[in-house]
Enzyme design. Structure first.
Site, PDB file in Angstrom:
ATOM      1  N   THR A 168       3.140  -0.899   8.782  1.00 56.83           N
ATOM      2  CA  THR A 168       3.694  -1.743   9.855  1.00 56.83           C
ATOM      3  C   THR A 168       3.853  -3.193   9.449  1.00 56.83           C
ATOM      4  O   THR A 168       4.486  -3.969  10.165  1.00 56.83           O
ATOM      5  CB  THR A 168       2.743  -1.740  11.068  1.00 56.83           C
ATOM      6  OG1 THR A 168       1.459  -2.218  10.611  1.00 56.83           O
ATOM      7  CG2 THR A 168       2.592  -0.349  11.663  1.00 56.83           C
ATOM      8  N   HIS A 179       9.734 -23.889   9.018  1.00 60.40           N
ATOM      9  CA  HIS A 179       8.628 -24.477   9.776  1.00 60.40           C
ATOM     10  C   HIS A 179       7.245 -24.112   9.230  1.00 60.40           C
ATOM     11  O   HIS A 179       6.341 -24.940   9.245  1.00 60.40           O
ATOM     12  CB  HIS A 179       8.691 -24.029  11.244  1.00 60.40           C
ATOM     13  CG  HIS A 179       9.834 -24.653  11.998  1.00 60.40           C
ATOM     14  ND1 HIS A 179      10.009 -24.498  13.350  1.00 60.40           N
ATOM     15  CD2 HIS A 179      10.876 -25.440  11.570  1.00 60.40           C
ATOM     16  CE1 HIS A 179      11.106 -25.160  13.736  1.00 60.40           C
ATOM     17  NE2 HIS A 179      11.651 -25.716  12.673  1.00 60.40           N
ATOM     18  N   HIS A 220       5.885 -30.536  10.573  1.00 56.55           N
ATOM     19  CA  HIS A 220       5.359 -29.199  10.246  1.00 56.55           C
ATOM     20  C   HIS A 220       4.228 -29.283   9.231  1.00 56.55           C
ATOM     21  O   HIS A 220       3.306 -28.475   9.264  1.00 56.55           O
ATOM     22  CB  HIS A 220       6.484 -28.298   9.737  1.00 56.55           C
ATOM     23  CG  HIS A 220       7.583 -28.175  10.734  1.00 56.55           C
ATOM     24  ND1 HIS A 220       7.402 -27.559  11.957  1.00 56.55           N
ATOM     25  CD2 HIS A 220       8.856 -28.641  10.718  1.00 56.55           C
ATOM     26  CE1 HIS A 220       8.525 -27.640  12.644  1.00 56.55           C
ATOM     27  NE2 HIS A 220       9.420 -28.292  11.922  1.00 56.55           N
ATOM     28  N   CYS A 276       3.064  -3.007   4.121  1.00 56.96           N
ATOM     29  CA  CYS A 276       2.246  -1.827   4.423  1.00 56.96           C
ATOM     30  C   CYS A 276       3.043  -1.011   5.442  1.00 56.96           C
ATOM     31  O   CYS A 276       4.239  -1.256   5.603  1.00 56.96           O
ATOM     32  CB  CYS A 276       0.838  -2.204   4.908  1.00 56.96           C
ATOM     33  SG  CYS A 276       0.756  -3.030   6.503  1.00 56.96           S
ATOM     34  N   ASP A 335       0.869  -1.180   0.000  1.00 60.79           N
ATOM     35  CA  ASP A 335       0.000   0.000   0.000  1.00 60.79           C
ATOM     36  C   ASP A 335       0.906   1.230   0.000  1.00 60.79           C
ATOM     37  O   ASP A 335       2.134   1.116  -0.147  1.00 60.79           O
ATOM     38  CB  ASP A 335      -1.007  -0.035   1.174  1.00 60.79           C
ATOM     39  CG  ASP A 335      -0.368   0.287   2.517  1.00 60.79           C
ATOM     40  OD1 ASP A 335       0.886   0.396   2.600  1.00 60.79           O
ATOM     41  OD2 ASP A 335      -1.117   0.437   3.497  1.00 60.79           O
TER      42      ASP A 335
END
Ligand code: RB5
Length: 143
Positions: A68, A99, A134, A66, A9
């Site tokens: 954060t 993992h 996993h 974005c 963004d």
């Protein structure tokens, strides 16, 4: 070579452009899914586009950014089959592949330094998924 997409963004636009140029110089072309300017836009739209391209097989995996990394992670992870991981250090970059077999890696354009992000991407790319126990866990995510 995997086909890798990148999307951001407005909060991640600058970092996206830097990463595209950085990898281009190394001969790696990232598929640019927007946004294409610093004008305000909505991160779910970018995450939805990336998810659709991964789930349809148009691209193998992607990088989302974005401000954060949080909003766009939440948005990407709403899609069944998408495993988006916010890479906050090099250990998380390694584990996200080994993992979690992440198919989207996420960064914060306003919270992370370019050099750190490049190191984390490189670690993620060098690491192999371990499978085994996993895979049982990943299967449970998509029940
Ligand atoms: C946009 O201003 C900002 O909210 C967005 O980039 C992101 O940080 C959301 O989690």
């Amino acid at each position: 070579m995997d086909k890798i997409a990148i999307g951001a963004d407005h909060g991640g636009f600058e970092l996206k452009e830097k990463l595209i140029n950085h990898y281009k110089a190394q001969g790696i072309v990232l598929v640019d899914e927007g946004t294409y300017s610093e004008e305000s836009c909505d991160y779910p739209d970018i995450a939805d586009k990336m998810a659709a391209d991964i789930l349809s097989g148009n691209v193998d995996w992607g990088i989302l950014i974005c401000g954060t990394g949080i909003g766009i992670s939440i948005a990407a992870n709403r899609h069944k089959g998408i495993r988006a991981a916010l890479l906050y250090d090099e250990f998380s970059a390694e584990m996200a592949h080994a993992h979690n077999n992440a198919n989207v890696i996420v960064f914060g354009g306003r919270t992370m330094k370019f050099e750190d992000v490049v190191r984390r991407i490189d670690v993620f790319m060098k690491t192999k998924y371990e499978g085994g126990r996993h895979q049982r866990r990943l299967d449970k995510l998509d029940r």
